[in-house]
Write a protein that holds these residues in place. Structure first.
Motif, PDB file in Angstrom:
ATOM      1  N   ALA A   1       0.840  -1.204   0.000  1.00  0.00           N
ATOM      2  CA  ALA A   1       0.000   0.000   0.000  1.00  0.00           C
ATOM      3  C   ALA A   1       0.872   1.250   0.000  1.00  0.00           C
ATOM      4  O   ALA A   1       0.560   2.239  -0.670  1.00  0.00           O
ATOM      5  N   PHE A   2       1.988   1.204   0.732  1.00  0.00           N
ATOM      6  CA  PHE A   2       2.880   2.363   0.754  1.00  0.00           C
ATOM      7  C   PHE A   2       3.513   2.575  -0.625  1.00  0.00           C
ATOM      8  O   PHE A   2       3.667   3.718  -1.071  1.00  0.00           O
ATOM      9  N   ALA A   3       3.857   1.470  -1.297  1.00  0.00           N
ATOM     10  CA  ALA A   3       4.402   1.586  -2.664  1.00  0.00           C
ATOM     11  C   ALA A   3       3.361   2.253  -3.567  1.00  0.00           C
ATOM     12  O   ALA A   3       3.712   3.073  -4.426  1.00  0.00           O
ATOM     13  N   GLY A   4       2.096   1.911  -3.348  1.00  0.00           N
ATOM     14  CA  GLY A   4       1.017   2.546  -4.115  1.00  0.00           C
ATOM     15  C   GLY A   4       0.941   4.032  -3.842  1.00  0.00           C
ATOM     16  O   GLY A   4       0.754   4.841  -4.765  1.00  0.00           O
ATOM     17  N   SER A   5       1.122   4.408  -2.562  1.00  0.00           N
ATOM     18  CA  SER A   5       1.086   5.837  -2.204  1.00  0.00           C
ATOM     19  C   SER A   5       2.250   6.581  -2.855  1.00  0.00           C
ATOM     20  O   SER A   5       2.099   7.704  -3.323  1.00  0.00           O
ATOM     21  N   VAL A   6       3.430   5.940  -2.874  1.00  0.00           N
ATOM     22  CA  VAL A   6       4.610   6.572  -3.503  1.00  0.00           C
ATOM     23  C   VAL A   6       4.370   6.718  -5.007  1.00  0.00           C
ATOM     24  O   VAL A   6       4.673   7.757  -5.598  1.00  0.00           O
ATOM     25  N   ALA A   7       3.787   5.669  -5.597  1.00  0.00           N
ATOM     26  CA  ALA A   7       3.536   5.689  -7.044  1.00  0.00           C
ATOM     27  C   ALA A   7       2.536   6.780  -7.420  1.00  0.00           C
ATOM     28  O   ALA A   7       2.617   7.345  -8.512  1.00  0.00           O
ATOM     29  N   ALA A   8       1.612   7.085  -6.483  1.00  0.00           N
ATOM     30  CA  ALA A   8       0.580   8.089  -6.778  1.00  0.00           C
ATOM     31  C   ALA A   8       1.194   9.476  -7.011  1.00  0.00           C
ATOM     32  O   ALA A   8       0.586  10.322  -7.657  1.00  0.00           O
ATOM     33  N   TYR A   9       2.408   9.704  -6.495  1.00  0.00           N
ATOM     34  CA  TYR A   9       3.078  10.995  -6.708  1.00  0.00           C
ATOM     35  C   TYR A   9       3.577  11.138  -8.147  1.00  0.00           C
ATOM     36  O   TYR A   9       3.922  12.235  -8.573  1.00  0.00           O
ATOM     37  N   ARG A  10       3.696  10.017  -8.847  1.00  0.00           N
ATOM     38  CA  ARG A  10       4.144   9.983 -10.249  1.00  0.00           C
ATOM     39  C   ARG A  10       5.500  10.686 -10.432  1.00  0.00           C
ATOM     40  O   ARG A  10       5.661  11.535 -11.306  1.00  0.00           O
TER      41      ARG A  10
ATOM     42  N   THR B   1       4.901  19.471  -2.548  1.00  0.00           N
ATOM     43  CA  THR B   1       4.764  20.709  -3.331  1.00  0.00           C
ATOM     44  C   THR B   1       4.619  20.366  -4.812  1.00  0.00           C
ATOM     45  O   THR B   1       3.804  20.967  -5.517  1.00  0.00           O
ATOM     46  N   SER B   2       5.388  19.386  -5.251  1.00  0.00           N
ATOM     47  CA  SER B   2       5.306  18.974  -6.658  1.00  0.00           C
ATOM     48  C   SER B   2       3.930  18.394  -6.974  1.00  0.00           C
ATOM     49  O   SER B   2       3.357  18.660  -8.033  1.00  0.00           O
ATOM     50  N   ALA B   3       3.384  17.598  -6.040  1.00  0.00           N
ATOM     51  CA  ALA B   3       2.040  17.028  -6.248  1.00  0.00           C
ATOM     52  C   ALA B   3       0.992  18.140  -6.317  1.00  0.00           C
ATOM     53  O   ALA B   3       0.082  18.106  -7.155  1.00  0.00           O
ATOM     54  N   LEU B   4       1.140  19.131  -5.425  1.00  0.00           N
ATOM     55  CA  LEU B   4       0.187  20.252  -5.414  1.00  0.00           C
ATOM     56  C   LEU B   4       0.303  21.062  -6.705  1.00  0.00           C
ATOM     57  O   LEU B   4      -0.701  21.461  -7.294  1.00  0.00           O
ATOM     58  N   ALA B   5       1.545  21.284  -7.152  1.00  0.00           N
ATOM     59  CA  ALA B   5       1.762  22.073  -8.373  1.00  0.00           C
ATOM     60  C   ALA B   5       1.156  21.387  -9.588  1.00  0.00           C
ATOM     61  O   ALA B   5       0.699  22.043 -10.518  1.00  0.00           O
ATOM     62  N   ARG B   6       1.155  20.036  -9.575  1.00  0.00           N
ATOM     63  CA  ARG B   6       0.610  19.295 -10.719  1.00  0.00           C
ATOM     64  C   ARG B   6      -0.880  18.996 -10.548  1.00  0.00           C
ATOM     65  O   ARG B   6      -1.477  18.303 -11.362  1.00  0.00           O
ATOM     66  N   GLY B   7      -1.455  19.483  -9.446  1.00  0.00           N
ATOM     67  CA  GLY B   7      -2.897  19.308  -9.221  1.00  0.00           C
ATOM     68  C   GLY B   7      -3.302  17.876  -8.926  1.00  0.00           C
ATOM     69  O   GLY B   7      -4.435  17.477  -9.201  1.00  0.00           O
ATOM     70  N   LEU B   8      -2.383  17.082  -8.337  1.00  0.00           N
ATOM     71  CA  LEU B   8      -2.711  15.685  -8.028  1.00  0.00           C
ATOM     72  C   LEU B   8      -3.528  15.629  -6.739  1.00  0.00           C
ATOM     73  O   LEU B   8      -3.100  16.152  -5.714  1.00  0.00           O
ATOM     74  N   ASP B   9      -4.686  15.009  -6.819  1.00  0.00           N
ATOM     75  CA  ASP B   9      -5.530  14.858  -5.629  1.00  0.00           C
ATOM     76  C   ASP B   9      -5.268  13.460  -5.064  1.00  0.00           C
ATOM     77  O   ASP B   9      -5.959  12.498  -5.382  1.00  0.00           O
ATOM     78  N   ILE B  10      -4.212  13.362  -4.240  1.00  0.00           N
ATOM     79  CA  ILE B  10      -3.783  12.035  -3.767  1.00  0.00           C
ATOM     80  C   ILE B  10      -3.695  12.015  -2.246  1.00  0.00           C
ATOM     81  O   ILE B  10      -3.665  13.062  -1.601  1.00  0.00           O
TER      82      ILE B  10
ATOM     83  N   PRO C   1      -2.764  16.764   0.301  1.00  0.00           N
ATOM     84  CA  PRO C   1      -1.378  17.253   0.297  1.00  0.00           C
ATOM     85  C   PRO C   1      -1.200  18.560   1.065  1.00  0.00           C
ATOM     86  O   PRO C   1      -0.141  18.789   1.649  1.00  0.00           O
ATOM     87  N   TRP C   2      -2.235  19.420   1.114  1.00  0.00           N
ATOM     88  CA  TRP C   2      -2.121  20.689   1.846  1.00  0.00           C
ATOM     89  C   TRP C   2      -1.930  20.434   3.337  1.00  0.00           C
ATOM     90  O   TRP C   2      -1.071  21.036   3.979  1.00  0.00           O
ATOM     91  N   VAL C   3      -2.776  19.535   3.882  1.00  0.00           N
ATOM     92  CA  VAL C   3      -2.676  19.192   5.315  1.00  0.00           C
ATOM     93  C   VAL C   3      -1.310  18.558   5.591  1.00  0.00           C
ATOM     94  O   VAL C   3      -0.635  18.897   6.572  1.00  0.00           O
ATOM     95  N   ALA C   4      -0.918  17.641   4.702  1.00  0.00           N
ATOM     96  CA  ALA C   4       0.367  16.956   4.880  1.00  0.00           C
ATOM     97  C   ALA C   4       1.529  17.937   4.820  1.00  0.00           C
ATOM     98  O   ALA C   4       2.495  17.814   5.582  1.00  0.00           O
TER      99      ALA C   4
END
Lengths: 207, 162
Positions: free
Chosen positions: B38-47, B97-106, B120-123
Protein backbone atom coordinates in the motif's frame (compact mmCIF):
# COMPACT_ATOMS: atom_id res chain seq x y z
CA UNK A 1 65.24 28.74 6.77
CA UNK A 2 62.86 27.49 4.14
CA UNK A 3 59.48 29.22 4.07
CA UNK A 4 56.60 28.83 1.67
CA UNK A 5 55.80 31.78 -0.51
CA UNK A 6 52.12 31.20 0.41
CA UNK A 7 52.67 31.85 4.09
CA UNK A 8 51.08 35.03 5.22
CA UNK A 9 48.82 35.22 2.19
CA UNK A 10 45.02 35.28 2.69
CA UNK A 11 44.84 31.88 0.99
CA UNK A 12 46.66 30.27 3.88
CA UNK A 13 43.95 30.93 6.46
CA UNK A 14 42.69 27.64 7.87
CA UNK A 15 39.15 26.56 7.10
CA UNK A 16 38.69 28.56 3.90
CA UNK A 17 39.09 27.55 0.28
CA UNK A 18 42.69 28.71 0.38
CA UNK A 19 43.44 25.71 2.57
CA UNK A 20 42.48 23.47 -0.34
CA UNK A 21 44.70 25.35 -2.78
CA UNK A 22 47.56 25.35 -0.33
CA UNK A 23 47.14 21.64 0.31
CA UNK A 24 47.12 20.95 -3.42
CA UNK A 25 50.30 22.94 -3.94
CA UNK A 26 52.06 21.28 -1.04
CA UNK A 27 51.09 17.86 -2.44
CA UNK A 28 49.13 16.60 0.54
CA UNK A 29 47.34 13.28 0.32
CA UNK A 30 44.17 13.46 -1.73
CA UNK A 31 41.93 12.38 1.12
CA UNK A 32 43.01 15.32 3.22
CA UNK A 33 42.49 17.61 0.28
CA UNK A 34 38.93 16.39 -0.22
CA UNK A 35 38.24 16.53 3.50
CA UNK A 36 39.44 20.07 3.89
CA UNK A 37 38.31 21.34 0.51
CA UNK A 38 34.91 19.87 -0.20
CA UNK A 39 33.47 19.49 3.28
CA UNK A 40 35.33 22.51 4.62
CA UNK A 41 35.16 20.93 7.97
CA UNK A 42 37.01 19.00 10.64
CA UNK A 43 37.19 15.36 11.66
CA UNK A 44 34.08 15.62 13.86
CA UNK A 45 31.90 16.59 10.93
CA UNK A 46 33.35 13.82 8.84
CA UNK A 47 32.47 11.38 11.63
CA UNK A 48 28.84 12.58 11.51
CA UNK A 49 28.81 12.17 7.73
CA UNK A 50 30.14 8.64 8.20
CA UNK A 51 27.40 7.90 10.72
CA UNK A 52 24.73 9.20 8.33
CA UNK A 53 26.05 6.93 5.56
CA UNK A 54 26.12 4.00 8.01
CA UNK A 55 22.50 4.58 9.10
CA UNK A 56 21.35 4.79 5.47
CA UNK A 57 23.23 1.60 4.56
CA UNK A 58 21.81 -0.29 7.56
CA UNK A 59 18.27 0.92 6.71
CA UNK A 60 18.68 -0.12 3.08
CA UNK A 61 19.99 -3.55 4.07
CA UNK A 62 17.16 -4.09 6.58
CA UNK A 63 14.50 -2.87 4.14
CA UNK A 64 15.77 -4.97 1.25
CA UNK A 65 16.04 -8.07 3.43
CA UNK A 66 12.60 -7.59 5.06
CA UNK A 67 10.86 -7.02 1.70
CA UNK A 68 13.01 -9.37 -0.40
CA UNK A 69 10.07 -11.51 -1.61
CA UNK A 70 7.98 -8.49 -2.53
CA UNK A 71 10.86 -6.79 -4.35
CA UNK A 72 11.75 -9.95 -6.25
CA UNK A 73 8.12 -10.33 -7.29
CA UNK A 74 7.90 -6.71 -8.38
CA UNK A 75 11.14 -7.06 -10.35
CA UNK A 76 9.74 -10.10 -12.18
CA UNK A 77 6.38 -8.40 -12.77
CA UNK A 78 4.39 -10.79 -10.57
CA UNK A 79 1.14 -9.89 -8.83
CA UNK A 80 1.52 -8.20 -5.46
CA UNK A 81 0.13 -10.05 -2.40
CA UNK A 82 -2.82 -7.63 -2.11
CA UNK A 83 -3.94 -8.36 -5.65
CA UNK A 84 -3.59 -12.10 -5.03
CA UNK A 85 -5.80 -11.76 -1.94
CA UNK A 86 -8.35 -9.80 -3.98
CA UNK A 87 -8.35 -12.60 -6.55
CA UNK A 88 -9.00 -15.27 -3.97
CA UNK A 89 -11.50 -13.29 -1.92
CA UNK A 90 -14.70 -13.56 -3.94
CA UNK A 91 -16.76 -16.70 -3.49
CA UNK A 92 -16.97 -18.71 -6.67
CA UNK A 93 -16.61 -15.72 -9.01
CA UNK A 94 -14.66 -16.30 -12.20
CA UNK A 95 -11.35 -14.50 -11.86
CA UNK A 96 -9.23 -12.87 -14.56
CA UNK A 97 -5.63 -14.01 -14.89
CA UNK A 98 -2.66 -11.71 -14.23
CA UNK A 99 -0.40 -10.81 -17.12
CA UNK A 100 3.03 -9.13 -17.17
CA UNK A 101 4.48 -6.27 -19.18
CA UNK A 102 6.32 -8.46 -21.71
CA UNK A 103 3.22 -10.50 -22.57
CA UNK A 104 1.08 -7.37 -22.86
CA UNK A 105 3.62 -5.85 -25.25
CA UNK A 106 3.65 -9.02 -27.34
CA UNK A 107 -0.16 -9.18 -27.58
CA UNK A 108 -0.31 -5.42 -28.21
CA UNK A 109 2.20 -5.58 -31.05
CA UNK A 110 0.52 -8.61 -32.59
CA UNK A 111 -2.91 -6.99 -32.19
CA UNK A 112 -4.03 -10.26 -30.59
CA UNK A 113 -5.91 -8.66 -27.70
CA UNK A 114 -8.22 -5.76 -26.93
CA UNK A 115 -6.59 -3.59 -24.28
CA UNK A 116 -9.16 -1.83 -22.11
CA UNK A 117 -8.53 1.09 -19.76
CA UNK A 118 -10.54 0.89 -16.52
CA UNK A 119 -9.76 4.48 -15.43
CA UNK A 120 -12.00 7.49 -15.83
CA UNK A 121 -12.46 9.09 -19.26
CA UNK A 122 -10.48 12.13 -18.08
CA UNK A 123 -7.48 10.01 -17.03
CA UNK A 124 -7.73 8.13 -20.34
CA UNK A 125 -7.64 11.44 -22.24
CA UNK A 126 -4.52 12.54 -20.34
CA UNK A 127 -2.63 9.46 -21.45
CA UNK A 128 -3.23 5.78 -22.22
CA UNK A 129 -1.67 2.75 -23.86
CA UNK A 130 -1.73 3.35 -27.62
CA UNK A 131 -4.66 1.54 -29.18
CA UNK A 132 -6.46 0.97 -25.86
CA UNK A 133 -10.22 1.28 -25.48
CA UNK A 134 -11.70 3.39 -22.68
CA UNK A 135 -14.02 1.31 -20.46
CA UNK A 136 -14.37 3.24 -17.19
CA UNK A 137 -15.32 0.90 -14.36
CA UNK A 138 -18.20 3.13 -13.21
CA UNK A 139 -19.66 3.19 -16.71
CA UNK A 140 -19.35 -0.59 -17.17
CA UNK A 141 -21.18 -1.12 -13.85
CA UNK A 142 -24.17 0.74 -15.33
CA UNK A 143 -24.01 -0.83 -18.79
CA UNK A 144 -25.83 -4.03 -19.71
CA UNK A 145 -23.97 -7.04 -21.12
CA UNK A 146 -25.40 -6.29 -24.58
CA UNK A 147 -24.06 -2.72 -24.54
CA UNK A 148 -20.69 -4.08 -23.49
CA UNK A 149 -20.62 -6.65 -26.26
CA UNK A 150 -21.41 -3.95 -28.78
CA UNK A 151 -18.14 -2.29 -27.75
CA UNK A 152 -15.94 -5.39 -27.37
CA UNK A 153 -16.51 -8.66 -29.28
CA UNK A 154 -17.43 -11.58 -26.96
CA UNK A 155 -14.66 -13.79 -28.35
CA UNK A 156 -11.91 -11.23 -27.92
CA UNK A 157 -8.96 -11.65 -25.58
CA UNK A 158 -9.18 -8.71 -23.20
CA UNK A 159 -6.42 -7.10 -21.14
CA UNK A 160 -7.66 -4.67 -18.47
CA UNK A 161 -5.38 -2.13 -16.88
CA UNK A 162 -5.61 0.98 -14.72
CA UNK A 163 -3.19 3.18 -12.76
CA UNK A 164 -0.66 0.61 -11.57
CA UNK A 165 -0.49 -1.74 -8.65
CA UNK A 166 -2.17 0.66 -6.22
CA UNK A 167 -5.32 0.62 -8.35
CA UNK A 168 -7.74 -2.32 -8.29
CA UNK A 169 -10.20 -1.01 -10.89
CA UNK A 170 -8.66 -3.25 -13.56
CA UNK A 171 -9.26 -6.33 -11.41
CA UNK A 172 -12.87 -5.24 -10.73
CA UNK A 173 -13.40 -4.54 -14.41
CA UNK A 174 -11.94 -7.96 -15.30
CA UNK A 175 -14.41 -9.65 -12.93
CA UNK A 176 -17.33 -7.71 -14.41
CA UNK A 177 -16.29 -8.70 -17.92
CA UNK A 178 -16.05 -12.37 -16.95
CA UNK A 179 -19.49 -12.20 -15.35
CA UNK A 180 -20.77 -10.63 -18.57
CA UNK A 181 -19.63 -13.72 -20.46
CA UNK A 182 -16.14 -12.90 -21.69
CA UNK A 183 -13.95 -16.01 -21.44
CA UNK A 184 -10.45 -14.70 -21.98
CA UNK A 185 -9.77 -11.78 -19.63
CA UNK A 186 -6.40 -10.76 -18.23
CA UNK A 187 -5.40 -8.06 -15.76
CA UNK A 188 -2.24 -6.07 -16.35
CA UNK A 189 -1.42 -4.93 -12.84
CA UNK A 190 1.57 -2.74 -13.71
CA UNK A 191 -0.90 -0.61 -15.63
CA UNK A 192 -0.27 2.65 -17.41
CA UNK A 193 2.65 3.82 -15.18
CA UNK A 194 4.73 0.71 -15.88
CA UNK A 195 3.90 0.78 -19.60
CA UNK A 196 4.78 4.48 -19.89
CA UNK A 197 8.00 4.12 -17.87
CA UNK A 198 9.07 1.22 -20.09
CA UNK A 199 8.98 3.65 -23.00
CA UNK A 200 6.24 1.79 -24.88
CA UNK A 201 3.81 3.67 -27.16
CA UNK A 202 1.20 5.84 -25.48
CA UNK A 203 -1.44 8.19 -26.78
CA UNK A 204 -3.53 11.06 -25.50
CA UNK A 205 -7.08 12.15 -26.29
CA UNK A 206 -10.45 10.45 -26.05
CA UNK A 207 -9.90 7.80 -28.73
CA UNK B 1 19.63 30.40 40.16
CA UNK B 2 17.19 31.92 37.71
CA UNK B 3 19.60 31.21 34.87
CA UNK B 4 19.95 27.59 35.94
CA UNK B 5 16.19 27.00 35.97
CA UNK B 6 15.72 28.56 32.52
CA UNK B 7 18.55 26.37 31.22
CA UNK B 8 16.86 23.31 32.72
CA UNK B 9 13.49 24.36 31.20
CA UNK B 10 14.96 24.72 27.73
CA UNK B 11 16.81 21.42 28.14
CA UNK B 12 13.56 19.66 29.15
CA UNK B 13 11.72 21.24 26.21
CA UNK B 14 14.45 20.11 23.82
CA UNK B 15 14.29 16.54 25.12
CA UNK B 16 10.47 16.56 24.94
CA UNK B 17 10.46 17.81 21.33
CA UNK B 18 13.12 15.28 20.39
CA UNK B 19 11.22 12.35 21.92
CA UNK B 20 7.91 13.44 20.33
CA UNK B 21 9.59 13.84 16.93
CA UNK B 22 11.22 10.42 17.26
CA UNK B 23 7.93 8.88 18.36
CA UNK B 24 6.10 10.30 15.33
CA UNK B 25 8.70 8.83 13.00
CA UNK B 26 8.60 5.41 14.73
CA UNK B 27 4.77 5.39 14.50
CA UNK B 28 4.84 6.33 10.80
CA UNK B 29 7.51 3.71 10.08
CA UNK B 30 5.65 0.84 11.78
CA UNK B 31 2.46 1.56 9.81
CA UNK B 32 4.42 1.57 6.55
CA UNK B 33 6.42 -1.57 7.37
CA UNK B 34 3.14 -3.36 8.11
CA UNK B 35 1.81 -2.68 4.58
CA UNK B 36 4.65 -2.08 2.10
CA UNK B 37 2.47 -2.71 -0.97
CA UNK B 38 0.00 0.00 0.00
CA UNK B 39 2.88 2.36 0.75
CA UNK B 40 4.40 1.59 -2.66
CA UNK B 41 1.02 2.55 -4.11
CA UNK B 42 1.09 5.84 -2.20
CA UNK B 43 4.61 6.57 -3.50
CA UNK B 44 3.54 5.69 -7.04
CA UNK B 45 0.58 8.09 -6.78
CA UNK B 46 3.08 10.99 -6.71
CA UNK B 47 4.14 9.98 -10.25
CA UNK B 48 7.76 10.96 -9.62
CA UNK B 49 9.62 7.63 -9.67
CA UNK B 50 9.64 4.80 -12.20
CA UNK B 51 7.76 1.55 -11.50
CA UNK B 52 10.31 -0.52 -9.55
CA UNK B 53 11.78 2.48 -7.72
CA UNK B 54 8.42 2.93 -5.97
CA UNK B 55 8.80 -0.54 -4.45
CA UNK B 56 12.43 0.19 -3.54
CA UNK B 57 11.52 3.41 -1.71
CA UNK B 58 8.60 1.65 0.01
CA UNK B 59 10.99 -1.05 1.21
CA UNK B 60 13.81 1.14 2.50
CA UNK B 61 12.28 4.47 3.64
CA UNK B 62 10.26 3.06 6.60
CA UNK B 63 13.38 1.43 8.04
CA UNK B 64 15.28 4.71 7.74
CA UNK B 65 12.43 6.44 9.58
CA UNK B 66 12.42 3.71 12.24
CA UNK B 67 16.16 3.89 12.93
CA UNK B 68 16.15 7.71 13.03
CA UNK B 69 13.10 7.68 15.30
CA UNK B 70 14.89 5.29 17.67
CA UNK B 71 18.02 7.49 17.68
CA UNK B 72 15.92 10.54 18.58
CA UNK B 73 13.91 8.79 21.30
CA UNK B 74 16.93 7.17 22.95
CA UNK B 75 19.12 10.26 22.62
CA UNK B 76 21.94 8.24 21.07
CA UNK B 77 23.69 9.95 18.11
CA UNK B 78 21.01 12.65 18.13
CA UNK B 79 22.77 14.87 15.62
CA UNK B 80 23.04 12.09 13.04
CA UNK B 81 19.38 11.12 13.45
CA UNK B 82 18.20 14.74 13.34
CA UNK B 83 20.17 15.52 10.18
CA UNK B 84 18.65 12.51 8.37
CA UNK B 85 15.15 13.47 9.61
CA UNK B 86 15.79 17.00 8.35
CA UNK B 87 16.75 15.66 4.90
CA UNK B 88 13.69 13.37 4.82
CA UNK B 89 11.38 16.23 5.76
CA UNK B 90 12.81 18.38 2.98
CA UNK B 91 12.29 15.55 0.47
CA UNK B 92 8.69 15.08 1.65
CA UNK B 93 8.01 18.81 1.35
CA UNK B 94 9.43 18.89 -2.20
CA UNK B 95 7.33 15.85 -3.20
CA UNK B 96 4.14 17.32 -1.72
CA UNK B 97 4.76 20.71 -3.33
CA UNK B 98 5.31 18.97 -6.66
CA UNK B 99 2.04 17.03 -6.25
CA UNK B 100 0.19 20.25 -5.41
CA UNK B 101 1.76 22.07 -8.37
CA UNK B 102 0.61 19.30 -10.72
CA UNK B 103 -2.90 19.31 -9.22
CA UNK B 104 -2.71 15.69 -8.03
CA UNK B 105 -5.53 14.86 -5.63
CA UNK B 106 -3.78 12.03 -3.77
CA UNK B 107 -3.38 10.64 -0.29
CA UNK B 108 -0.05 11.76 1.18
CA UNK B 109 0.77 8.23 2.38
CA UNK B 110 2.41 9.67 5.49
CA UNK B 111 0.92 7.40 8.14
CA UNK B 112 -1.85 4.80 7.82
CA UNK B 113 -1.95 3.40 4.30
CA UNK B 114 -5.32 3.07 2.60
CA UNK B 115 -7.24 4.80 5.38
CA UNK B 116 -8.87 8.22 5.27
CA UNK B 117 -7.31 10.43 2.64
CA UNK B 118 -5.02 13.20 3.91
CA UNK B 119 -4.82 16.02 1.40
CA UNK B 120 -1.38 17.25 0.30
CA UNK B 121 -2.12 20.69 1.85
CA UNK B 122 -2.68 19.19 5.32
CA UNK B 123 0.37 16.96 4.88
CA UNK B 124 2.48 19.92 3.79
CA UNK B 125 1.44 21.91 6.89
CA UNK B 126 2.25 18.92 9.08
CA UNK B 127 5.65 18.49 7.43
CA UNK B 128 6.47 22.15 8.01
CA UNK B 129 5.71 21.70 11.72
CA UNK B 130 7.94 18.61 11.78
CA UNK B 131 10.65 20.59 9.99
CA UNK B 132 10.45 23.34 12.62
CA UNK B 133 10.69 20.72 15.38
CA UNK B 134 13.72 19.15 13.68
CA UNK B 135 15.51 22.49 13.38
CA UNK B 136 14.73 23.23 17.03
CA UNK B 137 16.18 19.89 18.13
CA UNK B 138 19.25 20.43 15.96
CA UNK B 139 19.89 23.90 17.39
CA UNK B 140 19.30 23.00 21.02
CA UNK B 141 21.35 19.84 20.65
CA UNK B 142 24.23 21.85 19.21
CA UNK B 143 24.08 24.45 21.98
CA UNK B 144 23.95 21.75 24.65
CA UNK B 145 27.15 20.25 23.22
CA UNK B 146 28.99 23.53 23.66
CA UNK B 147 30.91 23.67 26.94
CA UNK B 148 28.88 25.39 29.62
CA UNK B 149 30.57 27.93 31.86
CA UNK B 150 31.28 25.90 34.94
CA UNK B 151 30.45 27.48 38.32
CA UNK B 152 33.37 28.26 40.54
CA UNK B 153 34.06 25.30 42.84
CA UNK B 154 33.18 25.98 46.45
CA UNK B 155 36.26 26.62 48.48
CA UNK B 156 36.47 24.02 51.21
CA UNK B 157 39.00 24.90 53.86
CA UNK B 158 41.56 22.20 54.28
CA UNK B 159 41.29 20.81 57.81
CA UNK B 160 44.12 21.98 59.88
CA UNK B 161 46.49 19.53 61.41
CA UNK B 162 45.74 18.98 65.05
Amino acid sequence: MVTSRHEGSPLCKRGNRGDLLFALRRGRRWRKVIASGIFMTDRKHLAILGEIVLVVVISAAAGLFWNRTLLLGAWQGELTPSAQAAQQGEQGDPLPMPIGLAQVKELHDGKQAVIVDARSAASFAEGHIAGALSLPLEQVRKDSAATLKAKVPATATIIAYCNGFSCHDSMDLGKLLMRAGYGSVYVYEGGFPEWRDAGYPTATGRT
Amino acid sequence: MKGDSSYLDSRCLSVAVRVVLGGIFIYAAILKIADPVAFAGSVAAYRILPYFANYLVAAVLPFLELICGCLLVTGYRVRTGTLIVLAMNLVFIVALTSALARGLDIDCGCFKQGGEKTSPWVALGRDLVLLAMTIFVLKTERSSRQPQSKPEPAVVPYPEEP
